[in-house]
Design an enzyme around this catalytic site. Structure first.
Site, mmCIF file in Angstrom:
data_model
loop_
_atom_site.group_PDB
_atom_site.id
_atom_site.type_symbol
_atom_site.label_atom_id
_atom_site.label_comp_id
_atom_site.label_asym_id
_atom_site.label_seq_id
_atom_site.Cartn_x
_atom_site.Cartn_y
_atom_site.Cartn_z
ATOM 1 N N GLU A 91 4.302 -5.081 8.047
ATOM 2 C CA GLU A 91 3.179 -4.483 8.518
ATOM 3 C C GLU A 91 3.542 -4.039 10.143
ATOM 4 O O GLU A 91 2.924 -3.011 10.645
ATOM 5 C CB GLU A 91 1.845 -4.995 8.437
ATOM 6 C CG GLU A 91 1.494 -4.865 6.922
ATOM 7 C CD GLU A 91 2.061 -5.995 5.998
ATOM 8 O OE1 GLU A 91 1.623 -6.144 4.963
ATOM 9 O OE2 GLU A 91 2.938 -6.578 6.411
ATOM 10 N N ALA B 174 0.838 -1.151 0.039
ATOM 11 C CA ALA B 174 0.080 -0.030 -0.019
ATOM 12 C C ALA B 174 1.064 1.335 -0.088
ATOM 13 O O ALA B 174 2.155 1.237 0.623
ATOM 14 C CB ALA B 174 -0.939 -0.051 1.208
ATOM 15 N N GLY C 62 1.524 -5.452 1.134
ATOM 16 C CA GLY C 62 0.422 -6.014 0.042
ATOM 17 C C GLY C 62 0.762 -6.533 -1.031
ATOM 18 O O GLY C 62 0.352 -7.179 -1.718
ATOM 19 N N GLU D 9 1.305 -9.994 -0.319
ATOM 20 C CA GLU D 9 0.083 -10.633 -0.281
ATOM 21 C C GLU D 9 -0.482 -10.835 -1.548
ATOM 22 O O GLU D 9 -1.203 -12.192 -1.709
ATOM 23 C CB GLU D 9 -0.696 -9.511 0.655
ATOM 24 C CG GLU D 9 -0.348 -9.593 2.123
ATOM 25 C CD GLU D 9 -1.221 -8.975 3.129
ATOM 26 O OE1 GLU D 9 -2.162 -9.633 3.680
ATOM 27 O OE2 GLU D 9 -1.272 -7.688 3.018
#
Length: 267
Positions: free
Chosen positions: A141, A63, A118, A121
């Protein structure tokens, strides 16, 4: 465009295109990615999707923290009242959940640099991952007061040994390409200049196979992952039955008998 799609010989190559920002994802980038993946899913000519990042420095660093601050709406409002998957409602992780697309076509990630947060992910949701020798992987994170919220915890624990996964998750540390291959996070490592040619060759090799059979393999792998063996085998029998009388299965057997290359049509 922040996400590009190009279709060649049954392969849709999707590129995250913010190299100056290390391909960090804003809401609009995720929406563009969803649009491209949906286009690939719905195009009958596409048999394999190849996902990569623009430039040589990063696949995706997750992100864009400057553009994804908490929205004005409360989480309860967004979670309970919203029926769409738009991150504008405050549920940014929903746009990163590729399972919502029900994309049964194989998804291959070509990781060409940093693959973090992300970005990892998303890569973990791909069926195959190949990497540049300069790639790095991590879920940092916790360092910024958050957690991997798009199945990163669960996907990592299922993909690599739990002790290594928990170390990565709780420290936020990164690992390099060689370690990623050693623990099974990626299948292949290539020199940076050889990554995309080899990734395309892999995608093309998959695309030459019977597309319905390949998609059924993926669907069964996903749907039976948490089933007891007996139930998983029973589900596989149904999958075999679905394919039994397809044109492609008949063509595959004819081509084998006639010692020629099969011509598959996805029917």
């Amino acid at each position: 465009m922040t996400v590009h799609i190009a279709i060649t010989e049954h392969v849709a190559e999707i590129t995250l295109n913010r190299p100056d920002a290390l391909n960090a994802l804003r809401i609009e980038d995720l929406e563009a990615l969803q649009f491209c993946l949906t286009e690939a899913r719905d195009n009958p000519d596409v048999r394999v999707v190849l996902l990569t990042g623009s430039g040589t420095r990063a696949f995706c660093v997750g992100a864009d923290l400057k553009a994804t601050l908490p929205p004005s709406a409360s989480f309860a409002e967004a979670y309970l009242l919203s029926t769409d998957i738009s991150a504008h409602n405050g549920l940014y992780p929903r746009l990163m959940d590729l399972s919502r697309l029900k994309l049964w076509k194989p998804l291959v990630a070509a990781v060409n640099g940093h693959c973090l947060g992300g970005g990892l992910e998303i890569a973990l949701q791909c069926d195959l991952r190949v990497a540049s020798s300069t790639a790095s992987f991590g879920l940092p994170e916790v360092v910024v007061g958050s957690i991997p919220a798009v199945g990163g915890i669960q996907h990592l624990l299922r993909g690599i040994p739990s002790a290594i996964a928990m170390r990565m998750l709780m420290t936020g540390e990164r690992i390099g390409a060689e370690e990623a291959q050693r623990i099974g996070l990626v299948s292949d490592i290539h020199a940076p200049e050889d990554l995309m040619p080899n990734a395309r060759a892999l995608a093309n090799r998959i695309a030459r196979n019977a597309p319905l059979a390949v998609q059924m393999v993926k669907k069964l792998a996903v749907d039976s992952a948490n089933l007891p063996v007996r139930e998983a085998v029973a589900l596989t029998e149904i999958g075999w039955g679905v394919l039994r009388d397809t044109e492609d299965r008949i063509e595959g057997r004819k081509a084998f008998a006639e010692k020629r290359t099969p011509v598959y049509r996805g029917r």
